[in-house]
Design a protein around this motif. Structure first.
Motif, short mmCIF file in Angstrom:
data_model
loop_
_atom_site.label_atom_id
_atom_site.label_comp_id
_atom_site.label_asym_id
_atom_site.label_seq_id
_atom_site.Cartn_x
_atom_site.Cartn_y
_atom_site.Cartn_z
N LEU A 128 31.36 -48.23 8.63
CA LEU A 128 30.74 -47.76 7.38
C LEU A 128 31.80 -47.28 6.41
O LEU A 128 31.78 -47.64 5.23
N TRP A 129 32.75 -46.49 6.89
CA TRP A 129 33.77 -45.95 5.99
C TRP A 129 34.70 -47.04 5.47
O TRP A 129 35.16 -46.99 4.32
N LEU A 130 34.97 -48.03 6.31
CA LEU A 130 35.76 -49.16 5.83
C LEU A 130 35.00 -49.90 4.74
O LEU A 130 35.55 -50.29 3.71
N VAL A 132 32.69 -48.67 2.77
CA VAL A 132 32.67 -47.82 1.57
C VAL A 132 33.97 -47.97 0.80
O VAL A 132 33.98 -48.10 -0.43
N GLY A 133 35.10 -47.94 1.52
CA GLY A 133 36.39 -48.07 0.85
C GLY A 133 36.53 -49.40 0.11
O GLY A 133 37.01 -49.44 -1.03
N LEU A 134 36.10 -50.48 0.76
CA LEU A 134 36.19 -51.79 0.13
C LEU A 134 35.29 -51.90 -1.10
O LEU A 134 35.70 -52.43 -2.13
N THR A 135 34.07 -51.38 -1.00
CA THR A 135 33.16 -51.48 -2.14
C THR A 135 33.60 -50.60 -3.30
O THR A 135 33.45 -50.99 -4.46
N VAL A 136 34.13 -49.42 -3.00
CA VAL A 136 34.63 -48.56 -4.09
C VAL A 136 35.81 -49.21 -4.79
O VAL A 136 35.91 -49.20 -6.02
N ALA A 137 36.72 -49.79 -4.00
CA ALA A 137 37.86 -50.49 -4.61
C ALA A 137 37.37 -51.67 -5.45
O ALA A 137 37.88 -51.91 -6.55
N GLY A 138 36.39 -52.39 -4.94
CA GLY A 138 35.84 -53.52 -5.69
C GLY A 138 35.17 -53.07 -6.97
O GLY A 138 35.32 -53.71 -8.02
N LEU A 139 34.41 -51.97 -6.90
CA LEU A 139 33.75 -51.45 -8.10
C LEU A 139 34.78 -51.04 -9.15
O LEU A 139 34.58 -51.25 -10.36
N TYR A 140 35.88 -50.46 -8.70
CA TYR A 140 36.93 -50.06 -9.64
C TYR A 140 37.48 -51.28 -10.38
O TYR A 140 37.62 -51.26 -11.62
N LEU A 141 37.77 -52.34 -9.66
CA LEU A 141 38.31 -53.54 -10.30
C LEU A 141 37.27 -54.20 -11.20
O LEU A 141 37.60 -54.75 -12.26
N LEU A 142 36.02 -54.13 -10.81
CA LEU A 142 34.97 -54.82 -11.54
C LEU A 142 34.55 -54.08 -12.81
O LEU A 142 34.28 -54.72 -13.84
N SER A 143 34.51 -52.74 -12.77
CA SER A 143 33.86 -52.00 -13.85
C SER A 143 34.72 -50.99 -14.58
O SER A 143 34.42 -50.64 -15.72
N VAL A 144 35.76 -50.46 -13.94
CA VAL A 144 36.57 -49.42 -14.57
C VAL A 144 37.66 -50.07 -15.40
O VAL A 144 38.42 -50.90 -14.89
N ASN A 145 37.75 -49.69 -16.68
CA ASN A 145 38.75 -50.30 -17.56
C ASN A 145 40.05 -49.51 -17.58
O ASN A 145 40.22 -48.53 -16.83
N GLU A 146 40.96 -49.92 -18.46
CA GLU A 146 42.30 -49.32 -18.51
C GLU A 146 42.27 -47.83 -18.86
O GLU A 146 43.18 -47.08 -18.50
N SER A 147 41.26 -47.39 -19.58
CA SER A 147 41.15 -45.97 -19.96
C SER A 147 40.35 -45.17 -18.93
O SER A 147 39.94 -44.04 -19.21
N PHE A 148 40.15 -45.76 -17.77
CA PHE A 148 39.45 -45.10 -16.66
C PHE A 148 38.03 -44.67 -17.03
O PHE A 148 37.57 -43.60 -16.66
#
Length: 318
Positions: A128-130, A132-148
């Motif tokens: 589960l924790w692995l 969670v880590g993968l999905t959070v990292a993926g969400l960051y790349l997918l949705s968070v821009n350069e200005s965080f």
């Protein structure tokens, strides 16, 4: 592979295709209608499509209880309210984001369900924790821009994922106590009624607009809710859980491909990498426990959009 299993897997793939491509229909429908009006008509049509199937005894799973009228009433209200919250936020978010991104962000409820289960006393393992880590990292790349910061549409869809997860917990309780088809009709009607009430407060509703959006409404109501749900109820009897986990996760891929082909959406390498990480996270959360143990999942396997159990954690609708 047995013929029955192959047939079930194939039909589940058709269901996943309908669920994934419905994200495109949801966006196209808002070319003519407001988000609440579209949802009201879509879920009303879904209930109408399922209603005749209630009388078809072959669709009832072995051991499924019919449920009392009281359960149908209060269960329909509770599940319908949760469905309304998740579907409304998702539909509003689709005004500002792409169908592909919405499909992947919505799928985060698969990870949120076991996380919420921790507060209910469920156990979890390192997978589960692995995940969670993968999905959070993926969400960051997918949705968070350069200005965080995260875009408005992505944030709305992300918020909907929390309500989809709550919806799963609610119907995880209800699905063991009542007929999935009856409960599905009840929650669709509640969601439609709530959507109509909100639409009346702030959206123009016209016959011409409804006619112009006929195809997206039919696709989201009949194929996504009615046909795909029925296929799931039939196929979950014979499709192995591990097969279903992989097939249902492909809903996100269908959403992205349909958005690219029909709406000409583009993600770029960063977005594609984020999608790949999120898909890997979903697989990590779902598959290892199923392949390594014959025990029941730690969190009830239920669909986000309907009231039938979809192994292992998977939503319709939505």
């Amino acid at each position: 592979m047995q013929t029955k299993t192959l047939k079930s897997d194939s039909l589940l793939l058709v269901a996943a295709f309908f669920w994934g491509t419905t994200f495109v229909a949801q966006r196209k429908g808002m070319d003519h209608l407001g988000p609440m009006t579209y949802n009201a008509l879509r879920f009303l049509l879904g209930a109408v499509t399922l209603a005749p199937l209630i009388l078809w005894p072959h669709l009832r799973l072995a051991g499924t209880r019919t449920g009392t009228p009281r359960l149908l009433l209060w269960g329909g209200l509770a599940a319908g309210a949760a469905l309304f919250a998740g579907a409304s936020l998702q539909q509003m978010g689709l005004q500002y984001t792409t169908a592909g991104k919405a499909g992947f962000i919505t799928s985060l409820y698969v990870v949120l369900v076991p996380l919420m289960g921790l507060f209910l006393g469920h156990r979890c393992g390192p997978w589960l924790w692995l995940g969670v880590g993968l999905t959070v990292a993926g969400l960051y790349l997918l949705s968070v821009n350069e200005s965080f910061t995260i875009a408005k549409g992505d944030l709305l869809v992300l918020s909907s994922a929390f309500f989809w997860a709550i919806h799963v917990q609610v119907i995880g309780y209800l699905a063991k106590r009542g007929d999935p088809l009856r409960l599905a009709c009840a929650q669709f009607l509640v969601c439609s009624a709530l959507s109509f009430l909100v639409a009346l407060l702030g959206e123009p509703i016209g016959a011409d607009a409804i006619r112009a959006a006929t195809i997206p409404i039919l696709y989201g109501g009949v194929l996504s809710a009615g046909v795909a749900f029925t296929l799931q109820v039939i196929c979950q009897r014979t499709s192995p859980p591990a097969h279903a986990a992989i097939i249902m996760s492909l809903e996100t891929v269908f959403a992205a491909v349909a958005g690219w082909l029909i709406l000409h959406e583009r993600m770029g390498l960063r977005g594609l990498a984020g999608c790949a990480l999120m898909l890997a996270g979903l697989m990590v959360v779902q598959l290892p426990p199923l392949l390594g143990s014959r025990r029941k999942p730690l969190v009830p396997p239920v669909d986000m959009a309907t009231l039938a159990e979809r192994p292992p954690y998977h939503d319709p609708v939505c």
